[in-house]
Design a protein around this motif. Structure first.
Motif, PDB file in Angstrom:
ATOM      1  N   LEU A 215       0.821  -1.203   0.000  1.00 15.50           N
ATOM      2  CA  LEU A 215       0.000   0.000   0.000  1.00 15.50           C
ATOM      3  C   LEU A 215       0.858   1.258   0.000  1.00 15.50           C
ATOM      4  O   LEU A 215       0.464   2.285  -0.567  1.00 15.50           O
ATOM      5  CB  LEU A 215      -0.953  -0.022   1.189  1.00 15.50           C
ATOM      6  CG  LEU A 215      -2.107  -1.020   1.008  1.00 15.50           C
ATOM      7  CD1 LEU A 215      -2.765  -1.332   2.340  1.00 15.50           C
ATOM      8  CD2 LEU A 215      -3.137  -0.468   0.029  1.00 15.50           C
ATOM      9  N   HIS A 216       2.021   1.174   0.617  1.00 13.52           N
ATOM     10  CA  HIS A 216       2.958   2.296   0.553  1.00 13.52           C
ATOM     11  C   HIS A 216       3.373   2.545  -0.897  1.00 13.52           C
ATOM     12  O   HIS A 216       3.467   3.698  -1.339  1.00 13.52           O
ATOM     13  CB  HIS A 216       4.189   2.000   1.415  1.00 13.52           C
ATOM     14  CG  HIS A 216       5.235   3.080   1.352  1.00 13.52           C
ATOM     15  ND1 HIS A 216       5.036   4.332   1.872  1.00 13.52           N
ATOM     16  CD2 HIS A 216       6.481   3.088   0.809  1.00 13.52           C
ATOM     17  CE1 HIS A 216       6.120   5.080   1.661  1.00 13.52           C
ATOM     18  NE2 HIS A 216       7.005   4.334   1.005  1.00 13.52           N
TER      19      HIS A 216
ATOM     20  N   CYS B 254       0.272   5.541   5.107  1.00 10.71           N
ATOM     21  CA  CYS B 254      -0.321   4.201   5.146  1.00 10.71           C
ATOM     22  C   CYS B 254      -0.381   3.737   6.594  1.00 10.71           C
ATOM     23  O   CYS B 254       0.532   4.000   7.373  1.00 10.71           O
ATOM     24  CB  CYS B 254       0.502   3.214   4.329  1.00 10.71           C
ATOM     25  SG  CYS B 254       0.629   3.629   2.589  1.00 10.71           S
TER      26      CYS B 254
ATOM     27  N   ALA C  71      -4.121   3.107   2.433  1.00 12.04           N
ATOM     28  CA  ALA C  71      -3.325   4.289   2.101  1.00 12.04           C
ATOM     29  C   ALA C  71      -4.282   5.475   2.036  1.00 12.04           C
ATOM     30  O   ALA C  71      -5.419   5.348   1.563  1.00 12.04           O
ATOM     31  CB  ALA C  71      -2.618   4.110   0.759  1.00 12.04           C
TER      32      ALA C  71
END
Length: 262
Positions: free
Chosen positions: A48-49, A222, A216
């Protein structure tokens, strides 16, 4: 000279050793399982980062605006294809807790531990993350995206408080338009086929990471989110975070009853 015979273990001694090993295993297995889940959750957050970086690059090249929403390719899942110029590793499509893909023309959604697929084995795209549909920036003159009015859409990253606006999160399908009035799933691990459950928040309310999901946000940060916290996030401009929480959580029999409140 006396001869000493070797003495083996008696049956009782063997049973005692086996019992001790079994006891140790029963103590260690839950801890090992939890550690494994935590490791997978960490990989999920890393994914997600990367999505946050991808969206940061996209909005940076588009005057701060998000995707149009209805990309005109095949459907809502097209956001991953639209963002393709900004990433190359398809591993970003999948949370480690939901790598199995459902291939069924009659059931396109995934679930808590399944990835979604737009339709058939022939479709090249799959994933276990979903985009917040309320981010969409439709073209001038468009009044709706997939039947949802666009008046409450965020459209741009230049909004406050961006840290409470979800962009991408663990999801049972490729996108969703949560509302404050959406009901929680009546039981865990519920399949989230779109258009059936009459609650788009259920697409994101998955017990995928020990009563949490990962996400996120519009400030490109996140973090993990408690399942009940999902109802306290600003999904769209008109979302009233301080309105009462779902009444179902007051029922001791509901699977989310004992979870942390926010």
């Amino acid at each position: 000279m006396a001869v000493h015979k070797r003495r083996g273990f008696t049956l009782i001694e063997l049973l005692v050793v086996i019992a001790i090993i079994a006891l140790l295993m029963s103590i260690l297995m839950p801890a090992l399982s939890k550690a494994k889940q935590q490791a997978k959750a960490a990989v999920c957050l890393s994914n997600l980062h990367q999505w946050a970086i991808v969206l940061s690059m996209y909005t940076g090249e588009n005057n701060g605006y998000f995707l149009a929403g209805n990309e005109g390719i095949t459907g809502g899942w097209a956001w991953m294809e639209v963002l393709r110029p900004y990433y190359s590793d398809d591993k970003l499509h999948l949370c480690p807790m939901a790598r199995r893909v459902r291939y069924n023309t009659d059931y396109e959604a995934g679930g808590t531990f399944y990835a979604w697929n737009p339709g058939t084995v022939a479709e090249p795209l799959y994933g276990s993350y979903g985009l917040n549909g309320w981010l969409a920036n439709p073209a001038p003159g468009e009044s709706e995206v997939f039947g949802r009015p666009v008046g409450d859409n965020w459209r741009t990253v230049s909004v406050k408080p961006a840290a409470t606006i979800p962009m991408v999160a663990d999801c049972g399908i490729w996108d969703g338009w949560p509302l404050k009035v959406d009901k929680p799933p009546p039981y865990p691990d519920m399949m989230t086929e779109h258009g059936v459950l009459n609650s788009e928040m259920r697409r994101f309310c998955l017990n995928r990471h020990m009563e949490h999901v990962n996400g996120a946000f519009a400030d490109f940060s996140c973090r993990r989110m408690g399942l009940k916290e999902l109802w306290r996030l600003r999904w769209h401009r008109g979302y009233k975070v301080n309105d009462p929480q779902p009444a179902e959580w007051n029922e001791p029999k509901h699977w989310m009853y004992a979870m942390k409140d926010y």
